[in-house]
Design a protein around this motif. Structure first.
Motif, short mmCIF file in Angstrom:
data_model
loop_
_atom_site.label_atom_id
_atom_site.label_comp_id
_atom_site.label_asym_id
_atom_site.label_seq_id
_atom_site.Cartn_x
_atom_site.Cartn_y
_atom_site.Cartn_z
N TRP A 4 0.84 -1.20 0.00
CA TRP A 4 0.00 0.00 0.00
C TRP A 4 0.87 1.25 0.00
O TRP A 4 0.58 2.23 -0.69
CB TRP A 4 -0.91 -0.01 1.22
N LEU A 5 1.95 1.23 0.78
CA LEU A 5 2.85 2.38 0.84
C LEU A 5 3.48 2.66 -0.53
O LEU A 5 3.55 3.80 -0.98
CB LEU A 5 3.95 2.14 1.88
N VAL A 6 3.93 1.60 -1.20
CA VAL A 6 4.54 1.77 -2.52
C VAL A 6 3.51 2.28 -3.51
O VAL A 6 3.79 3.18 -4.32
CB VAL A 6 5.16 0.44 -3.01
N LYS A 7 2.32 1.72 -3.45
CA LYS A 7 1.26 2.13 -4.37
C LYS A 7 0.90 3.60 -4.18
O LYS A 7 0.49 4.28 -5.13
CB LYS A 7 0.03 1.25 -4.17
N ASN A 8 1.04 4.10 -2.95
CA ASN A 8 0.71 5.48 -2.65
C ASN A 8 1.94 6.38 -2.57
O ASN A 8 1.94 7.40 -1.87
CB ASN A 8 -0.10 5.55 -1.35
N LYS A 9 3.00 5.97 -3.26
CA LYS A 9 4.21 6.79 -3.44
C LYS A 9 4.93 7.10 -2.12
O LYS A 9 5.56 8.14 -1.99
CB LYS A 9 3.87 8.12 -4.14
N GLN A 10 4.84 6.21 -1.16
CA GLN A 10 5.54 6.41 0.11
C GLN A 10 6.67 5.38 0.23
O GLN A 10 6.75 4.59 1.17
CB GLN A 10 4.57 6.30 1.28
N ASN A 11 7.54 5.42 -0.77
CA ASN A 11 8.61 4.42 -0.87
C ASN A 11 9.59 4.47 0.30
O ASN A 11 10.14 3.44 0.70
CB ASN A 11 9.38 4.61 -2.18
N ALA A 12 9.83 5.65 0.83
CA ALA A 12 10.79 5.78 1.94
C ALA A 12 10.32 4.98 3.16
O ALA A 12 11.11 4.26 3.79
CB ALA A 12 10.97 7.25 2.30
N LYS A 13 9.03 5.09 3.47
CA LYS A 13 8.49 4.34 4.61
C LYS A 13 8.53 2.84 4.33
O LYS A 13 8.86 2.04 5.21
CB LYS A 13 7.05 4.78 4.89
N ALA A 14 8.19 2.48 3.09
CA ALA A 14 8.21 1.06 2.72
C ALA A 14 9.63 0.50 2.81
O ALA A 14 9.84 -0.61 3.32
CB ALA A 14 7.67 0.89 1.30
N GLU A 15 10.59 1.27 2.34
CA GLU A 15 11.98 0.81 2.37
C GLU A 15 12.48 0.66 3.81
O GLU A 15 13.23 -0.27 4.12
CB GLU A 15 12.87 1.80 1.61
N LYS A 16 12.05 1.55 4.68
CA LYS A 16 12.46 1.48 6.08
C LYS A 16 11.96 0.19 6.73
O LYS A 16 12.69 -0.48 7.48
CB LYS A 16 11.91 2.70 6.83
N ILE A 17 10.71 -0.17 6.43
CA ILE A 17 10.12 -1.39 6.99
C ILE A 17 10.85 -2.62 6.47
O ILE A 17 11.23 -3.53 7.22
CB ILE A 17 8.62 -1.47 6.66
N LEU A 18 11.06 -2.66 5.15
CA LEU A 18 11.69 -3.82 4.53
C LEU A 18 13.16 -3.96 4.94
O LEU A 18 13.68 -5.07 5.03
CB LEU A 18 11.57 -3.73 3.01
N THR A 19 13.81 -2.84 5.19
CA THR A 19 15.21 -2.88 5.63
C THR A 19 15.32 -3.55 6.99
O THR A 19 16.26 -4.32 7.25
CB THR A 19 15.79 -1.45 5.70
N LYS A 20 14.36 -3.29 7.86
CA LYS A 20 14.35 -3.94 9.18
C LYS A 20 14.16 -5.45 9.05
O LYS A 20 14.67 -6.22 9.87
CB LYS A 20 13.24 -3.36 10.04
N ILE A 21 13.44 -5.85 8.01
CA ILE A 21 13.15 -7.27 7.82
C ILE A 21 14.32 -8.02 7.21
O ILE A 21 14.71 -9.09 7.69
CB ILE A 21 11.90 -7.46 6.93
N GLY A 22 14.90 -7.45 6.14
CA GLY A 22 15.93 -8.21 5.42
C GLY A 22 17.16 -7.45 4.99
O GLY A 22 17.99 -8.00 4.25
N GLY A 23 17.28 -6.20 5.38
CA GLY A 23 18.46 -5.44 5.00
C GLY A 23 18.20 -4.53 3.81
O GLY A 23 17.14 -4.57 3.18
N VAL A 24 19.19 -3.70 3.49
CA VAL A 24 19.04 -2.68 2.45
C VAL A 24 18.83 -3.30 1.07
O VAL A 24 17.93 -2.90 0.32
CB VAL A 24 20.28 -1.75 2.42
N ASP A 25 19.66 -4.27 0.71
CA ASP A 25 19.55 -4.88 -0.62
C ASP A 25 18.20 -5.57 -0.80
O ASP A 25 17.57 -5.48 -1.87
CB ASP A 25 20.68 -5.90 -0.83
N TYR A 26 17.76 -6.25 0.25
CA TYR A 26 16.45 -6.91 0.20
C TYR A 26 15.34 -5.89 0.00
O TYR A 26 14.43 -6.09 -0.82
CB TYR A 26 16.23 -7.69 1.50
N ALA A 27 15.43 -4.78 0.73
CA ALA A 27 14.40 -3.74 0.64
C ALA A 27 14.32 -3.18 -0.77
O ALA A 27 13.23 -3.01 -1.33
CB ALA A 27 14.69 -2.63 1.64
N LYS A 28 15.46 -2.89 -1.37
CA LYS A 28 15.47 -2.30 -2.71
C LYS A 28 14.91 -3.27 -3.76
O LYS A 28 14.15 -2.87 -4.65
CB LYS A 28 16.89 -1.87 -3.08
N SER A 29 15.29 -4.54 -3.66
CA SER A 29 14.81 -5.52 -4.64
C SER A 29 13.31 -5.76 -4.49
O SER A 29 12.59 -5.89 -5.49
CB SER A 29 15.57 -6.84 -4.50
#
Length: 255
Positions: A4-29
């Motif tokens: 939902w965050l990505v769909k609503n152009k809130q990529n920074a928040k989405a990347e922050k969440i995913l980084t906590k889960i799997g790291g920076v590379d995981y979040a970007k992919s």
């Protein structure tokens, strides 16, 4: 959700969440994969989109799961419990108590599924459910065939309810929510639900005639054969979706 965050152009928040889960590379992919699928979701789904060969393959899998969940025969136990227990020699008071016990076992089994589904996996639970129900139907059929009534019928009926409520009942809906591509998920889920309730209607409508024609034992053996067939079909065609993102599942099934 991250999607939902990505769909609503809130990529920074989405990347922050995913980084906590799997790291920076995981979040970007993951964000790149989500953006790729989200970009297709705004396109209106047309009926012919569902007829694409790659989509039809997944749609048929969804239809099969929906039909199997119904024609495994368990809803016969729910809808015709009074008839089954009467045939097993129980009076009205005992039948009512048994029906209450069935409902209780259903609730407890589904609650257990919530705990184990991500540990065990969807496919393993589906295979466990179809295999165990096939065996139990075979035993119930033997009990009726040999005129054994009472407690044995109740025990194996309750085991069957537990097996169904732990596996096919909830897991089919989980898988249906995961296997369809994002852009057609709403339409595909709706069609699968229609097929499921058609299966429910046909099962319920035909049971009295099948029971009269085949008898109790053969009726349960029929459902056992359906479950056994479902086991082998699922073994070969059902993918495991545990620990996979929707984008990964779409990539494996469609591309």
């Amino acid at each position: 959700s991250v999607r939902w965050l990505v769909k609503n152009k809130q990529n920074a928040k989405a990347e922050k969440i995913l980084t906590k889960i799997g790291g920076v590379d995981y979040a970007k992919s993951e964000i790149a994969a989500i953006q790729k699928t989200v970009s297709k979701e705004d396109v209106k789904v047309r009926f012919r989109d569902l007829l694409e060969p790659k989509i039809v393959k997944v749609l048929l899998l969804g239809f099969f799961l929906a039909i199997l969940q119904q024609w495994c025969g368990m809803n016969v136990t729910f809808y015709y419990a009074a008839d089954i227990f009467q045939a097993a020699g129980y009076n009205i008071q005992q039948m009512m108590l048994n029906i209450v016990v069935i409902g209780t076992i259903m609730v407890l089994s589904v609650a257990l599924t919530v705990v184990i589904v991500d540990k065990v996996g969807r496919k393993k639970l589906m295979l466990l459910g179809t295999a165990s129900m096939a065996v139990i139907y075979g035993i119930i059929g033997l009990l009726f065939f040999n005129g054994i009534n009472g407690v044995p019928i109740i025990i194996f009926t309750l085991l069957n309810v537990a097996a169904y409520s732990l596996t096919l009942a909830p897991i089919v809906w989980v898988i249906l929510s995961e296997i369809f591509p994002n852009r057609i998920r709403g339409a595909a889920m709706s069609l699968s639900a229609v097929v499921l309730w058609i299966g429910n209607f046909s099962l319920t409508f035909t049971f009295p005639a099948i029971k009269e024609y085949l008898g109790w034992a053969n009726n349960f053996w029929l459902y056992g054969v359906i479950c056994l067939s479902g086991f082998f079909i699922l073994y070969f065609i059902l993918p495991e979706t545990k620990n996979k993102s929707l984008e990964q599942i779409e990539q494996e099934l469609i591309n």
